[in-house]
Enzyme design. Structure first.
Site, PDB file in Angstrom:
ATOM      1  N   LYS A   1      -7.665   8.530  12.754  1.00 25.86           N
ATOM      2  CA  LYS A   1      -7.509   7.789  11.507  1.00 25.86           C
ATOM      3  C   LYS A   1      -8.590   8.252  10.549  1.00 25.86           C
ATOM      4  O   LYS A   1      -9.691   8.611  10.968  1.00 25.86           O
ATOM      5  CB  LYS A   1      -7.686   6.287  11.759  1.00 25.86           C
ATOM      6  CG  LYS A   1      -6.963   5.412  10.758  1.00 25.86           C
ATOM      7  CD  LYS A   1      -5.511   5.206  11.173  1.00 25.86           C
ATOM      8  CE  LYS A   1      -4.815   4.127  10.406  1.00 25.86           C
ATOM      9  NZ  LYS A   1      -3.478   3.806  10.958  1.00 25.86           N
TER      10      LYS A   1
ATOM     11  N   GLY B   1       1.756 -11.850   4.519  1.00 23.24           N
ATOM     12  CA  GLY B   1       1.746 -10.545   3.855  1.00 23.24           C
ATOM     13  C   GLY B   1       3.161 -10.018   3.691  1.00 23.24           C
ATOM     14  O   GLY B   1       3.766  -9.525   4.646  1.00 23.24           O
TER      15      GLY B   1
ATOM     16  N   GLY C   1       4.300  -7.488   1.895  1.00 24.48           N
ATOM     17  CA  GLY C   1       4.166  -6.204   1.187  1.00 24.48           C
ATOM     18  C   GLY C   1       5.124  -5.155   1.715  1.00 24.48           C
ATOM     19  O   GLY C   1       6.265  -5.462   2.083  1.00 24.48           O
ATOM     20  N   ASN C   2       4.653  -3.918   1.799  1.00 27.27           N
ATOM     21  CA  ASN C   2       5.510  -2.781   2.166  1.00 27.27           C
ATOM     22  C   ASN C   2       6.257  -2.985   3.473  1.00 27.27           C
ATOM     23  O   ASN C   2       7.408  -2.589   3.590  1.00 27.27           O
ATOM     24  CB  ASN C   2       4.669  -1.505   2.316  1.00 27.27           C
ATOM     25  CG  ASN C   2       4.153  -1.039   0.982  1.00 27.27           C
ATOM     26  OD1 ASN C   2       4.656  -1.454  -0.058  1.00 27.27           O
ATOM     27  ND2 ASN C   2       3.129  -0.192   1.008  1.00 27.27           N
ATOM     28  N   VAL C   3       5.576  -3.583   4.469  1.00 24.56           N
ATOM     29  CA  VAL C   3       6.227  -3.824   5.761  1.00 24.56           C
ATOM     30  C   VAL C   3       6.739  -5.263   5.833  1.00 24.56           C
ATOM     31  O   VAL C   3       7.861  -5.508   6.283  1.00 24.56           O
ATOM     32  CB  VAL C   3       5.253  -3.546   6.932  1.00 24.56           C
ATOM     33  CG1 VAL C   3       5.907  -3.896   8.264  1.00 24.56           C
ATOM     34  CG2 VAL C   3       4.821  -2.082   6.919  1.00 24.56           C
TER      35      VAL C   3
HETATM   36  C1  PPY Z   1       0.013   3.947  11.721  1.00 24.28           C
HETATM   37  O1  PPY Z   1       1.017   3.658  12.378  1.00 24.28           O
HETATM   38  O2  PPY Z   1      -0.922   3.128  11.578  1.00 24.28           O
HETATM   39  C2  PPY Z   1      -0.099   5.286  11.140  1.00 24.28           C
HETATM   40  O3  PPY Z   1      -1.177   5.672  10.809  1.00 24.28           O
HETATM   41  C3  PPY Z   1       1.157   6.071  10.974  1.00 24.28           C
HETATM   42  C4  PPY Z   1       1.006   7.558  11.042  1.00 24.28           C
HETATM   43  C5  PPY Z   1       1.409   8.231  12.150  1.00 24.28           C
HETATM   44  C6  PPY Z   1       1.309   9.602  12.218  1.00 24.28           C
HETATM   45  C7  PPY Z   1       0.782  10.294  11.194  1.00 24.28           C
HETATM   46  C8  PPY Z   1       0.370   9.611  10.102  1.00 24.28           C
HETATM   47  C9  PPY Z   1       0.492   8.253  10.007  1.00 24.28           C
END
Ligand code: PPY
Length: 353
Positions: free
Chosen positions: A78, A181, A183-185
């Site tokens: 990440k 929340g 939002g997007n999800v």
């Molecule tokens: C997530 O699910 O939190 C992600 O970060 C999704 C993702 C998975 C693979 C590459 C980039 C983002």
């Protein structure tokens, strides 16, 4: 910072200051055992650099767990771009391009995509310099775009597993679900729930979102200070992490917690707190992996939409396996999921060494 990094069990962290903006770029690569460390880029302000590194390292570990529990050949990573408080938005595209250079220099050790604060349009910009290590570019750029719909479908499938486990029914019909929340999800999740005849309550902090779901869709809006004690069957955290903690858990009046947010438990002890209260917890990385599954499947393995949806819906089975293991072994669902992940990682380690 030193003790935080010592405690972390990941492979490496790259930290770079962006001199022109004062932003910090942190790329945490937790595990490359199952494949290249992959996960989104989070862009926001943090109180301190240590907070940003903590977030990146924890989220990267969750990505390892996500891919492992979903049986995907990817590792966990990440990135966080920690913005200074007075960040000038006009500097954003060039900051993303400089970030892309760093991603490319890592040569595939880390592959990125969107997360909180970044979009498929941002991925197009990062890919100008960071290509080919960038997922979820816009369809116009040849990518699969936002993964939010796939994440929502996966969370919905997980909620069906929760309904089966807790209430002995395969649909969410007549179950009261509080979505934190929208939002997007959270928004597409709400539509799946409504279609399945659930009773949906919601919270959000954005005025336009509140207006839409309260005044146009007609859903009850639960204000911030009432979220945790509002009676419901399932509480679904779909905003930021850390919402399940020693002050919120005693207040919950629900049978289950299952939502899209990453890192919902503030500490490992919070899984025990939920367990002792008899609240079923769907481990966050197991229920919210749908987006990551669809993105990797579509962009690397050539899945079409139908195949992606079918795979994402297997999250239901994955959760039922976790719930059943927890029950049989008398352990929390969090520990049950962790044991499944660790067994998969250990098997891979044994096969490669
Ligand atoms: C997530 O699910 O939190 C992600 O970060 C999704 C993702 C998975 C693979 C590459 C980039 C983002």
């Amino acid at each position: 910072m030193e003790s935080l990094l010592k405690k972390w069990d990941g492979e490496r962290v790259v930290i770079q200051q962006d001199q022109l903006t004062g932003a910090w770029i942190i790329i945490a690569m937790h595990s490359s055992l199952l494949g290249p460390a992959s996960g989104g880029t989070r862009m926001k302000s943090y109180p301190t650099l240590t907070d940003a590194v903590y977030d990146a390292t924890r989220l990267a570990a969750s990505m390892t767990y996500k891919f492992a529990i979903a049986g995907m050949a990817r590792g966990g990573g990440k990135a966080v771009i920690a913005l200074p408080p007075d960040f000038e938005p006009a500097l954003r595209p060039d900051l993303l391009r400089r970030y892309g250079i760093l991603v490319r220099q890592l040569g595939g050790l880390y592959e990125t995509g969107p997360d909180v604060g970044t979009s498929p349009e941002d991925m197009d910009i990062i890919a100008e310099t960071g290509s080919p290590h960038v997922f979820c570019q816009t369809p116009a750029n040849g990518g699969c775009g936002s993964s939010a719909e796939a994440t929502a479908l996966g969370v919905f499938s997980g909620l069906q597993a929760v309904a089966e486990q807790c209430f002995g029914q395969t649909s969410l019909a007549n179950k009261r679900v509080l979505v934190q929340g929208a939002g997007n999800v959270g928004a597409p999740l709400i539509y799946h729930l409504l279609e399945d005849q659930a009773e949906v309550l919601f919270n959000d902090v954005d005025e336009a979102t509140i207006h839409h779901f309260r005044d146009e869709v007609g859903l009850p809006f639960i204000p911030e200070h009432k979220i945790y004690e509002t009676p419901c069957d399932i509480f679904s955290p779909c905003a930021l992490g850390g919402v399940l903690n020693e002050t919120t858990i005693p207040r919950l009046q629900c049978q289950a917690v299952a939502g899209a947010a990453n890192n919902q438990l503030a500490t490992a002890a919070d899984a025990d707190r939920l367990h002792h209260r008899g609240i079923l917890y769907a481990p966050d990385y197991a229920i919210n992996v749908g987006g990551a599954m669809a993105v990797v499947g579509i962009e690397l393995d050539g899945w079409d939409q139908q195949k992606a949806d079918a795979q994402v819906k297997t999250i239901r089975d994955s959760l039922l396996t976790i719930f059943s293991k927890a029950k049989t072994d008398g352990i929390t669902t969090e520990v049950a999921a962790k044991q499944i992940v660790e067994a998969r990682l250990a098997a891979q380690q044994a096969a490669t060494s």
